[in-house]
Scaffold this motif. Structure first.
Motif, short mmCIF file in Angstrom:
data_model
loop_
_atom_site.label_atom_id
_atom_site.label_comp_id
_atom_site.label_asym_id
_atom_site.label_seq_id
_atom_site.Cartn_x
_atom_site.Cartn_y
_atom_site.Cartn_z
N VAL A 50 0.88 -1.06 -0.06
CA VAL A 50 -0.15 0.00 0.00
C VAL A 50 0.97 1.29 -0.18
CG1 VAL A 50 -1.66 1.45 1.39
CG2 VAL A 50 -2.28 -1.25 1.07
N ILE A 51 0.71 2.25 -0.98
CA ILE A 51 1.03 3.47 -0.80
C ILE A 51 0.21 4.40 -0.04
CG2 ILE A 51 2.40 4.98 -2.23
CD1 ILE A 51 3.88 2.47 -1.84
N HIS A 52 0.65 5.17 0.66
CA HIS A 52 -0.50 5.95 1.42
C HIS A 52 -1.05 7.22 0.50
CE1 HIS A 52 0.52 3.79 4.82
NE2 HIS A 52 1.50 4.55 5.18
N GLY A 104 -6.16 2.08 -2.90
CA GLY A 104 -6.07 0.68 -3.47
C GLY A 104 -4.89 -0.25 -2.99
N GLU A 105 -5.30 -1.50 -2.82
CA GLU A 105 -3.98 -2.44 -2.43
C GLU A 105 -3.30 -2.77 -3.85
OE1 GLU A 105 -3.97 -4.62 1.47
OE2 GLU A 105 -4.71 -6.07 0.02
N VAL A 106 -1.68 -3.00 -3.74
CA VAL A 106 -1.16 -3.55 -4.75
C VAL A 106 -0.79 -5.14 -4.60
CG1 VAL A 106 0.60 -3.42 -6.50
CG2 VAL A 106 -0.69 -1.08 -5.38
N SER A 107 -1.27 -6.07 -5.59
CA SER A 107 -0.80 -7.26 -5.36
C SER A 107 0.64 -7.49 -5.98
CB SER A 107 -1.87 -8.21 -5.88
OG SER A 107 -3.02 -8.21 -5.40
N ALA A 131 12.36 10.07 8.71
CA ALA A 131 11.60 10.13 7.38
C ALA A 131 10.16 9.93 7.73
CB ALA A 131 12.13 9.24 6.45
N VAL A 132 9.24 10.36 6.98
CA VAL A 132 7.99 9.92 6.99
C VAL A 132 7.30 8.48 6.42
CG1 VAL A 132 5.30 10.52 6.37
CG2 VAL A 132 7.01 12.39 7.21
N ARG A 133 6.56 7.69 6.74
CA ARG A 133 6.25 6.50 6.18
C ARG A 133 5.55 6.63 4.96
NH1 ARG A 133 2.65 3.33 9.70
NH2 ARG A 133 1.10 3.65 8.76
N ALA A 134 5.68 6.23 3.92
CA ALA A 134 5.09 6.43 2.58
C ALA A 134 4.05 5.29 2.39
CB ALA A 134 6.13 6.46 1.63
N GLY A 135 4.41 4.12 2.96
CA GLY A 135 3.24 2.97 3.01
C GLY A 135 3.97 1.78 3.70
N TYR A 136 3.54 0.48 3.05
CA TYR A 136 4.06 -0.76 3.79
C TYR A 136 3.81 -1.84 2.92
CZ TYR A 136 -1.04 -1.11 4.98
OH TYR A 136 -2.05 -1.22 5.00
N VAL A 137 4.61 -2.83 3.15
CA VAL A 137 4.53 -4.47 2.42
C VAL A 137 3.73 -5.19 3.50
CG1 VAL A 137 5.39 -6.37 1.63
CG2 VAL A 137 6.42 -3.86 0.95
#
Length: 691
Positions: free
Chosen positions: A526-528, A532-535, A560-566
């Motif tokens: 996910v990129i904040h 939508g979630e990416v597979s 640094a700011v979190r931009a997303g996660y796996v």
């Protein structure tokens, strides 16, 4: 009553007489050891050889399986020997429990010292010593077992495990020897303190159990004082180091299972977990236990020497035993009371509950002897004294942090490596890292920072699984600490102690790579700043691990700011772990975005509004509304305003709103926006119904 003097000849005559008296127990014990440990050793050799030969011929290590029979025989035989040892002194010192025999034995031309040693040794030889020849036989057999095991290990894993089986058998034999010895010593002490057979048997059985409960209660309280809080399960687990029953049932059983299941060449972790904290194999520990045994033998002789023979026939022949026994029971109850009231730190409440519990126990013991009024008064005073003394001791233990051990961890010079598992629950997501410290600089800095945190926030720490530190020592031992925290300030400090280490980016990149590569699970990201979630295909997991771990190592920035996660979701349990993606990890973000498939009908966010009127039950008065906003509608006037009224802060939030967003962030509705958000929800519902 005086005892006639004796010489060496009369002592030997008396000793041989007592041995003849014990011969039936000697035969039974030896037979049990042969059918237990002896048969177990032979079967282990046959089974290990069978595994090797079957692997040579078929490629599969199959045991010659008599394990069910031999394991059952070994366990039953060992327990039978333990029971015989636990009540062995009843036959060895039988005349001390019979009023009609005491005068006859005390009139023999043997000194009290001679009588004690003759009785003691005859009982020990008949109830414990038969283990020794069987242990020697098992050690001889273990050499052959070890050879076959090592051959199989070299074929299967190309690893040299010579000596592993020999070490396991040595642990088993020492554990059994110390268990039987302590069981016999407990029987001797209780028997010489009692005056009847029934009393001796009863108090021996009760004392063997009380020892474990006392150890559990005391160690549980010390754990509380070390960590600020504790878990009763770990306190219960501590009884495995309390002989005779704890040592036997926890350690001997584990070693029997380990050897019989032939885990040496296939499950090294299980092997390590069973033996890392072994009580009996460490030479220094063996010396300490031997010294304790010598002290207990000396105490037994002292009690026997000063025991009044005219008290034989009474339930308790040595009055001091009653006071010690009842005092230990009272102390155990006090420890348990303080354990369960520790979190309140209300020592007056603990003292009151403890006094009531200890007083009831002491009064019960006193009432059993048909007391006079003075006896009841003395029991009341003893209850006060025991309670006051115990509470004072426990307060000292608490206020000093278990005499400083709360603030003490292993010296860096004695530490080979440190394994850290930190669980960072941020924004309702589960970020988990496994860090291995092997560089001495990192070890020294972490221990210094971690000890400082333990000391500064000891009142805010409790036992849990949020922050786990495992110290692997240079001497091969392992120490683990499980910590939880009461507020986020302590959590942040514990985590920052790790993330401030010089080599943290490198260590974190290793953890990141291993987590992705070893997951065997579905991967999403996910990129904040996008909904939508990416597979991510499983075939590209290795590539993701490579890119992300490289950027963690080279571009890590704590600010640094979190931009997303796996997101890694387990196929087996459905649980998810998350690896954060920093705004600086541009290559990772680009890699994730390359798999994004735009779906305008996918959900952007949904908001749930639920009411529970005070005058109605949840089942009949539950009013709710739910709105799902799709990606294609996010630009609509009402939808856009609705999203703008959300906040990422939990402060002053309206609890009847629940928001789920597909960009991976957590949103809340502030109280001041609740009315307008409700209006917008109704507007969106009306619009959807009109379409």
């Amino acid at each position: 009553m005086t005892t006639p003097s004796s010489n060496k000849s009369s002592f030997m005559t008396y000793f041989l007489y007592r041995m003849r008296h014990q011969i039936r127990f000697l035969i039974v014990t030896f037979t049990l050891n042969v059918f237990g440990l002896g048969l177990f050793s032979v079967n282990t050799l046959i089974s290990m050889k069978s595994r090797y030969m079957s692997y040579i011929s078929d490629g599969i290590p199959v045991s010659y399986n008599l394990d069910v029979l031999t394991n059952g025989t070994a366990a039953i035989s060992a327990m039978a020997v333990l029971v015989l040892a636990l009540f062995g002194a009843v036959s060895a010192f039988d005349y001390c429990l019979k009023g009609e025999s005491i005068d006859t034995y005390y009139g023999l031309p043997v000194t009290l010292r001679g009588k004690f040693w003759a009785d003691f040794l005859s009982g020990y030889i008949s109830h414990v010593a038969p283990l020794i020849p069987c242990s020697i036989f098992s050690m001889i057999m273990s050499v052959s077992v070890d050879d076959w095991n090592n051959k199989l290990s070299l074929l299967m894993n190309n690893t040299d495990q010579s000596g592993v089986v020999i070490q396991a058998f040595a642990k088993l034999n020492l554990t059994l020897l110390f268990s039987y010895t302590f069981a016999y010593l407990l029987s001797v002490i209780v028997t010489v303190c009692c005056g009847r057979v029934r009393s001796s048997v009863t108090y021996t059985a009760v004392c063997s159990i009380i020892l474990m409960i006392t150890g559990c209660a005391a160690s549980g309280f010390v754990m509380l004082c070390q960590l600020g809080a504790g878990d009763i399960r770990n306190a219960i687990a501590s009884v495995k180091n309390i002989p005779p029953l704890g040592t036997f049932f926890f350690k001997a059983k584990g070693i029997f299972d380990l050897i019989s299941n032939k885990y040496f060449n296939t499950e090294e972790k299980l092997y390590a977990s069973v033996f890392d904290d072994s009580l009996t194999i460490d030479p220094a520990t063996c010396i300490i236990l031997t010294v304790i045994i010598a002290v207990l033998v000396a105490a037994s002789y002292f009690i026997f020497k000063h025991r009044k023979p005219e008290n034989t026939g009474q339930p308790i022949a040595v009055k001091g035993f009653y006071y010690v026994f009842s005092g230990v029971v009272a102390f155990t109850l006090i420890c348990l009371c303080c354990f369960f009231t520790y979190y309140d730190h209300n020592w007056w409440l603990s003292a009151l509950i403890s006094f009531i519990a200890a007083g009831i126990a002491l009064l019960i013991f006193t009432a059993a002897g048909r007391p006079k009024k003075a006896h009841i008064k003395a029991a009341f005073i003893r209850g006060l004294a025991v309670t006051a003394g115990s509470i004072l001791l426990l307060v000292i233990v608490d206020k000093t942090g278990a005499f400083g051990t709360r603030y003490y961890n292993i010296s860096p010079s004695k530490t080979k490596s440190i394994r850290i598992i930190l669980n960072d629950y941020g924004d309702e997501l589960y970020f988990r890292e496994k860090i291995l410290l092997e560089d001495q600089t990192d070890i020294e800095k972490f221990i210094k920072l971690h000890n400082t945190t333990l000391k500064k926030h000891s009142d805010q720490l409790r036992e849990g699984a949020y922050f786990i530190v495992t110290y692997d020592l240079a001497n091969g031992k392992r120490i683990e600490r499980f910590l939880d925290y009461r507020d986020n300030t302590v959590k942040a400090e514990l985590i920052n102690n790790v993330r401030s280490l010089p080599n943290y980016p490198k260590l974190s990149s290793i953890s990141c790579r291993e987590t992705i590569e070893e997951s065997n699970s579905s991967l999403h990201a996910v990129i904040h700043d996008k909904f939508g979630e990416v597979s991510i295909p499983g075939s590209r997991a290795g590539e993701l691990a490579e890119i992300l771990s490289n950027e963690v190592r080279e571009k890590y920035d704590a600010t640094a700011v979190r931009a997303g996660y796996v997101k890694i979701t387990s196929n087996e349990y459905g649980n998810s772990e998350y690896i954060p993606i920093s705004e600086k990890y541009t290559d990772t973000i680009s890699f994730v975005e390359s798999f994004r498939e735009y779906d305008e009908n996918a959900e952007a966010f949904n908001i749930y509004l639920g009411y529970y009127p005070m005058s109605t039950s949840m089942s009949t008065g539950h009013l709710s509304m739910r709105v799902c906003v799709k990606i294609k509608d996010i630009g609509g006037e009402a939808e856009k305003e609705l999203f703008s009224l959300f906040s990422k802060s939990r402060d002053n939030r309206a609890y009847n709103f629940t928001i789920s967003a597909s960009n991976g962030l957590s949103y809340y509705v502030p109280e001041e926006n609740a009315e307008r958000v409700t209006e917008l929800i109704l507007t969106i519902i009306e619009k959807s119904l009109a379409q």
